[in-house]
Scaffold this motif. Structure first.
Motif, PDB file in Angstrom:
ATOM      1  N   ARG A   1      34.226  39.970  39.641  1.00 25.44           N
ATOM      2  CA  ARG A   1      34.607  40.988  38.656  1.00 25.44           C
ATOM      3  C   ARG A   1      35.908  41.679  39.069  1.00 25.44           C
ATOM      4  NH1 ARG A   1      31.017  44.945  39.652  1.00 25.44           N
ATOM      5  NH2 ARG A   1      32.653  45.901  40.899  1.00 25.44           N
ATOM      6  N   LEU A   2      36.007  42.053  40.341  1.00 29.66           N
ATOM      7  CA  LEU A   2      37.211  42.721  40.822  1.00 29.66           C
ATOM      8  C   LEU A   2      38.439  41.857  40.579  1.00 29.66           C
ATOM      9  CD1 LEU A   2      38.552  45.084  42.445  1.00 29.66           C
ATOM     10  CD2 LEU A   2      38.294  43.591  44.445  1.00 29.66           C
ATOM     11  N   ARG A   3      38.386  40.606  40.949  1.00 29.36           N
ATOM     12  CA  ARG A   3      39.530  39.706  40.776  1.00 29.36           C
ATOM     13  C   ARG A   3      39.867  39.542  39.296  1.00 29.36           C
ATOM     14  NH1 ARG A   3      41.478  37.294  44.854  1.00 29.36           N
ATOM     15  NH2 ARG A   3      42.242  35.516  43.685  1.00 29.36           N
ATOM     16  N   ARG A   4      38.858  39.434  38.465  1.00 33.21           N
ATOM     17  CA  ARG A   4      39.057  39.285  37.017  1.00 33.21           C
ATOM     18  C   ARG A   4      39.730  40.535  36.440  1.00 33.21           C
ATOM     19  NH1 ARG A   4      34.170  37.887  36.173  1.00 33.21           N
ATOM     20  NH2 ARG A   4      33.359  39.955  35.695  1.00 33.21           N
ATOM     21  N   GLU A   5      39.261  41.708  36.832  1.00 28.29           N
ATOM     22  CA  GLU A   5      39.826  42.946  36.306  1.00 28.29           C
ATOM     23  C   GLU A   5      41.249  43.193  36.806  1.00 28.29           C
ATOM     24  OE1 GLU A   5      36.837  45.896  37.179  1.00 28.29           O
ATOM     25  OE2 GLU A   5      35.711  45.386  35.359  1.00 28.29           O
ATOM     26  N   ILE A   6      41.548  42.783  38.013  1.00 30.72           N
ATOM     27  CA  ILE A   6      42.931  42.870  38.499  1.00 30.72           C
ATOM     28  C   ILE A   6      43.814  41.938  37.681  1.00 30.72           C
ATOM     29  CG2 ILE A   6      44.488  42.440  40.439  1.00 30.72           C
ATOM     30  CD1 ILE A   6      42.070  43.128  42.284  1.00 30.72           C
ATOM     31  N   ALA A   7      43.341  40.724  37.434  1.00 26.64           N
ATOM     32  CA  ALA A   7      44.122  39.745  36.666  1.00 26.64           C
ATOM     33  C   ALA A   7      44.428  40.254  35.257  1.00 26.64           C
ATOM     34  CB  ALA A   7      43.371  38.413  36.595  1.00 26.64           C
ATOM     35  N   GLU A   8      43.504  41.011  34.663  1.00 34.02           N
ATOM     36  CA  GLU A   8      43.692  41.520  33.304  1.00 34.02           C
ATOM     37  C   GLU A   8      44.647  42.705  33.238  1.00 34.02           C
ATOM     38  OE1 GLU A   8      39.663  42.393  32.177  1.00 34.02           O
ATOM     39  OE2 GLU A   8      39.178  40.276  31.847  1.00 34.02           O
TER      40      GLU A   8
ATOM     41  N   ILE B   1      41.182  45.986  48.545  1.00 32.67           N
ATOM     42  CA  ILE B   1      42.467  45.298  48.652  1.00 32.67           C
ATOM     43  C   ILE B   1      42.278  43.938  49.323  1.00 32.67           C
ATOM     44  CG2 ILE B   1      44.728  45.354  49.779  1.00 32.67           C
ATOM     45  CD1 ILE B   1      44.648  48.439  49.320  1.00 32.67           C
ATOM     46  N   ASP B   2      41.508  43.911  50.392  1.00 36.46           N
ATOM     47  CA  ASP B   2      41.265  42.648  51.096  1.00 36.46           C
ATOM     48  C   ASP B   2      40.561  41.638  50.192  1.00 36.46           C
ATOM     49  OD1 ASP B   2      42.477  43.698  53.334  1.00 36.46           O
ATOM     50  OD2 ASP B   2      40.600  44.138  54.379  1.00 36.46           O
ATOM     51  N   HIS B   3      39.556  42.060  49.459  1.00 37.30           N
ATOM     52  CA  HIS B   3      38.849  41.146  48.546  1.00 37.30           C
ATOM     53  C   HIS B   3      39.805  40.579  47.492  1.00 37.30           C
ATOM     54  CE1 HIS B   3      34.659  41.039  49.669  1.00 37.30           C
ATOM     55  NE2 HIS B   3      34.666  42.348  49.880  1.00 37.30           N
ATOM     56  N   GLY B   4      40.678  41.422  46.941  1.00 35.02           N
ATOM     57  CA  GLY B   4      41.599  40.960  45.905  1.00 35.02           C
ATOM     58  C   GLY B   4      42.700  40.046  46.409  1.00 35.02           C
ATOM     59  N   SER B   5      42.955  40.074  47.709  1.00 35.86           N
ATOM     60  CA  SER B   5      44.051  39.267  48.259  1.00 35.86           C
ATOM     61  C   SER B   5      43.597  37.906  48.772  1.00 35.86           C
ATOM     62  CB  SER B   5      44.723  40.030  49.401  1.00 35.86           C
ATOM     63  OG  SER B   5      43.860  40.102  50.521  1.00 35.86           O
ATOM     64  N   ARG B   6      42.324  37.646  48.730  1.00 32.27           N
ATOM     65  CA  ARG B   6      41.766  36.441  49.320  1.00 32.27           C
ATOM     66  C   ARG B   6      41.028  35.611  48.284  1.00 32.27           C
ATOM     67  NH1 ARG B   6      43.728  35.515  54.215  1.00 32.27           N
ATOM     68  NH2 ARG B   6      41.886  34.311  54.609  1.00 32.27           N
ATOM     69  N   PRO B   7      40.795  34.329  48.488  1.00 33.96           N
ATOM     70  CA  PRO B   7      41.161  33.560  49.676  1.00 33.96           C
ATOM     71  C   PRO B   7      42.671  33.312  49.732  1.00 33.96           C
ATOM     72  CG  PRO B   7      40.146  32.109  48.053  1.00 33.96           C
ATOM     73  CD  PRO B   7      40.075  33.521  47.513  1.00 33.96           C
ATOM     74  N   SER B   8      43.113  32.892  50.862  1.00 37.22           N
ATOM     75  CA  SER B   8      44.531  32.641  51.071  1.00 37.22           C
ATOM     76  C   SER B   8      45.092  31.776  49.944  1.00 37.22           C
ATOM     77  CB  SER B   8      44.728  31.941  52.426  1.00 37.22           C
ATOM     78  OG  SER B   8      46.092  31.774  52.679  1.00 37.22           O
ATOM     79  N   GLY B   9      46.233  32.216  49.413  1.00 39.06           N
ATOM     80  CA  GLY B   9      46.859  31.490  48.313  1.00 39.06           C
ATOM     81  C   GLY B   9      46.395  31.935  46.940  1.00 39.06           C
ATOM     82  N   HIS B  10      45.466  32.880  46.874  1.00 35.45           N
ATOM     83  CA  HIS B  10      44.921  33.372  45.601  1.00 35.45           C
ATOM     84  C   HIS B  10      44.965  34.892  45.554  1.00 35.45           C
ATOM     85  CE1 HIS B  10      43.572  29.374  44.467  1.00 35.45           C
ATOM     86  NE2 HIS B  10      43.216  29.231  45.728  1.00 35.45           N
ATOM     87  N   ASN B  11      46.145  35.448  45.751  1.00 36.32           N
ATOM     88  CA  ASN B  11      46.361  36.886  45.798  1.00 36.32           C
ATOM     89  C   ASN B  11      46.385  37.461  44.380  1.00 36.32           C
ATOM     90  OD1 ASN B  11      47.262  39.496  46.208  1.00 36.32           O
ATOM     91  ND2 ASN B  11      49.296  38.885  46.923  1.00 36.32           N
ATOM     92  N   ALA B  12      45.338  38.149  43.974  1.00 40.93           N
ATOM     93  CA  ALA B  12      45.257  38.722  42.627  1.00 40.93           C
ATOM     94  C   ALA B  12      46.250  39.865  42.425  1.00 40.93           C
ATOM     95  CB  ALA B  12      43.839  39.218  42.357  1.00 40.93           C
TER      96      ALA B  12
END
Length: 187
Positions: free
Chosen positions: A61-68, A91-102
């Motif tokens: 959810r966090l990654r999805r909401e950052i992307a939006e 911040i750490d959750h949104g920046s990972r995994p490596s190469g998938h920085n939201a």
């Protein structure tokens, strides 16, 4: 007219959080073409690289909401001269995994309020260092290290008269920053 969606990160989950009050009051100063939504970050597990292959719903959810989001408004207290662990964990959750920085390319503004005389200056400096490595274009001016005082908020929860012009200017500059950088991201 474009509408800009802003993800709001509040670094405190305290019921009577001054920073949540500040975030809500700032939203009232925003231009009509801006909408805001608070991100829930208190249900994220502690970051653990082992969890990257099987993220929880909260992590997804966090990654999805950052992307939006077209931009980020980070409103944080200062704990022990730095940012709260809750905010760093998100911040750490949104920046990972490596190469998938939201976070990459998302324009951000940061602000915070604290009962201390120096406001949130050190927390914001640490946050700038973190966001720089994540390629988050962060608004540099005006800096806003708010020391809490009676009257910062009025009876309705809006910014009080003494600080209204300064914080309206901060919001106007933040909106201009997002408009400038969000266009670049979407092109």
């Amino acid at each position: 007219m474009n509408t800009y969606r802003i993800a709001v990160f509040v670094g405190s989950i305290r019921r009577e959080s001054l920073n949540r009050r500040l975030a809500d009051a700032l939203i009232r100063l925003a231009p009509a073409d801006f909408t805001f939504y608070h991100l829930k970050i208190d249900d994220l597990p502690l970051y653990n690289q082992d969890d990257e292959e099987h993220p929880t719903e909260a992590m997804q959810r966090l990654r999805r909401e950052i992307a939006e989001a077209d931009g980020l408004m980070i409103v944080t207290p200062e704990y022990n001269r730095s940012i709260p662990g809750l905010l760093k964990n998100a911040i750490d959750h949104g920046s990972r995994p490596s190469g998938h920085n939201a976070w990459e390319g998302k324009p951000a503004g940061m602000i915070g309020v604290s009962p201390s005389a120096c406001g949130t200056a050190m927390a914001q400096q640490h946050l700038r260092n973190i966001l720089a490595v994540l390629d988050v274009p962060t608004m540099a001016q005006p800096e806003a290290f708010i020391g809490y005082y009676d009257g910062l908020f009025d009876e309705a929860g809006c910014i009080g008269l003494k600080s209204r012009d300064f914080l309206q200017n901060w919001m106007n500059r933040f909106a201009a920053w997002v408009r400038l950088h969000a266009r670049r991201v979407s092109e």
